[in-house]
Every structure is written in structure tokens, then in C-alpha cells.
Write an enzyme that holds these catalytic residues in place. Structure first.
Site: not given
Ligand code: PEP
Length: 262
Positions: A17-19, A103, A105, A175, A181, A221, A242-243
């Protein structure tokens, strides 16, 4: 219930997920590096979810590869006066196959409700898109001992009206909001407990045979240093990343960790 190993009946998924990151050109460069390393990978489903503005160009890079294209959101209506929104059909014309829905967010910053997410899930399925349905508790909810109640309520509401023949098309992503994040990863025991709970819930809704086929991803994470442990859990069928998806090296390592756990 099947006696087959879960590893045999559920192909692992690693979805990035590049957001709101990467211009189209940056996205193409990242996709090229990923394709070079794992473009023909078939043991694991690899999905890239760039922002809308990079879908077409990243999709072009993925032509002829086994890496799949996902979107990060969509609107449930087919078309109409919904300024700034994108429909399932628009995604389909860009060869998108997956769409992240619900999600945290979106829930937190854009006030998306369970009922709205449910409409999106149904619309995605009707358009033959695979929803990656995100559920998870906040830190306050976990500390109040409400994790399983929250996950039950979000999952049940989002899946209302999803038919048995559609459920294995859905990918669920657990999640925990406090792990997204933040660098704080759920322990493998914490994650497995909730994944097993989601599978039990799916069993009560759809029966064991179908529930055993639904992929449940962990997100929060996940990175190369913790992936092997998480992906080794019985009910963890991959990761929503994500990251660590913003850089080819770490993302490819996660795909390789999933291959090793497959
Ligand atoms: C996400 O936003 O779906 C996610 C898992 O982010 P991160 O890996 O950065 O925690």
C-alpha cells in the site's frame, strides 16, 4: 473441515500500500525494480497498490508479469456526481484486480463508516474486483479489552450481503491501528489470536470449508526483520505493507519471506 495444511490451501499474498506516495514516474521506477526481482513469482500473490495517478503507468509496467495491480480506495456508485471519486469500472479499465477498502486511515481521516465500507465491498465484488478489507482496533480499544469485539463488528458489518460464492474472493487484512506506521508491531501471538478469531467468525458465517480458503493478511509495521515470524503463524496468510513497500529492497525481501513460508 479440510485436513490439508493451510499453506497448501491458501496462497500467501504480499500487498504493498503506497498510500499518498510516489508520482507516476517514481511508481514506474519502483515497479520496475520489483518486477525485475519477483515479476514472474507465482508461489505468492504480489500486489502493488499505487495512488490513482500512478495506476495506469504502473499497470503498464506489470503487463505480462504475475504481479497484480491494486487501488487504495473506490466509490461504491457506478458513476455520477461524486467529485473526486473513482468507480470500480474506472479501475477495471486500468486492469486493476484488487482494491483496499476500509483502511484505518480512510475510517479515521475521511469518516468512513462500516455501512459505507460494506457498500464498497459489495460494489467491488459485483465488478469482479478483489476487496482487501481492512479491520483492526485502536490502542484505546485494545487497552479496554475490546479488540475482538471491534474486529467482529467491523468484519461482520463489512461482509453483510456477501454471498458464500463470493467470500473467497475477499481478502481480509487485520491491521491493528496502533501498529500502522508506528514501528510497533503486534507480536506473532497477538496477531495469530486475532487472525484465528477472524477465521472462526468466517466459519460461523460461511462454514469451515469456505473460511479455510479466505486469506487473512497482517498489516502494521511488517518488515523483513519480523516477517518470517508473523508469516509462520497458522492463520497469517500474508501481509499488507505500508512503509516497507516504498522501497524495492525491503518489499522484495518480504515477498521472499512469504515464498519461504509458503
Ligand atoms: C498500512 O497502512 O496498511 C500499513 C500496514 O502500514 P505500515 O506497514 O507502514 O505500518
Amino acid at each position: 473441515m479440510s485436513t490439508q495444511s493451510p499453506h497448501l490451501i491458501r496462497k500467501k499474498v504480499i500487498a504493498g500500500n503506497w498510500k499518498m506516495n510516489k508520482t507516476a514516474a517514481e511508481g514506474v521506477a519502483l515497479a520496475q525494480e520489483i518486477v525485475e526481482a519477483v515479476g514472474r513469482e507465482t508461489l505468492v500473490d504480489v500486489v502493488l497498490c499505487p495512488p490513482f495517478t500512478a495506476l495506469a503507468s504502473v499497470g503498464h509496467e506489470l503487463e505480462g508479469q504475475s504481479v497484480k495491480l491494486g487501488a487504495q480506495n473506490m466509490h461504491p456508485q457506478k458513476n455520477g456526481a461524486f467529485t473526486g471519486e473513482i468507480s470500480a469500472e474506472m479501475l477495471r479499465t486500468l486492469y486493476v484486480t484488487h482494491v483496499i477498502l476500509g483502511h484505518s486511515e480512510r475510517r479515521q481521516y475521511f469518516a468512513e463508516t462500516d455501512a459505507f465500507i460494506n457498500q464498497k465491498v459489495l460494489a467491488a465484488l459485483a465488478s469482479e474486483l478483489r476487496p482487501i478489507l481492512c479491520v483492526g482496533e485502536t490502542l484505546a480499544e485494545r487497552e479496554a479489552g475490546r479488540t475482538l469485539d471491534v474486529v467482529r463488528a467491523q468484519t461482520t458489518a463489512a461482509l453483510a450481503g456477501v454471498k458464500p460464492e463470493q467470500i473467497t474472493t475477499v481478502i481480509v487484512a487485520y491491521e491493528p491501528v496502533w501498529a500502522i506506521g508506528t514501528g510497533k508491531v503486534a507480536t506473532s501471538e497477538q496477531a495469530q489470536e486475532v487472525h484465528a478469531f477472524i477465521r472462526e467468525l468466517l466459519t460461523s458465517l460461511y462454514g469451515a470449508a469456505l473460511a479455510q480458503k479466505v486469506r487473512i493478511l497482517y498489516g502494521g509495521s511488517m518488515k523483513p526483520s519480523n516477517a518470517t515470524e508473523l508469516l509462520g503463524q497458522k492463520d497469517i496468510d500474508g501481509g499488507l505493507i505500508g512503509g516497507a513497500a516504498l522501497e524495492a529492497r525491503s518489499f522484495v525481501e518480504l515477498v521472499k519471506a512469504a515464498m519461504a513460508a509458503a
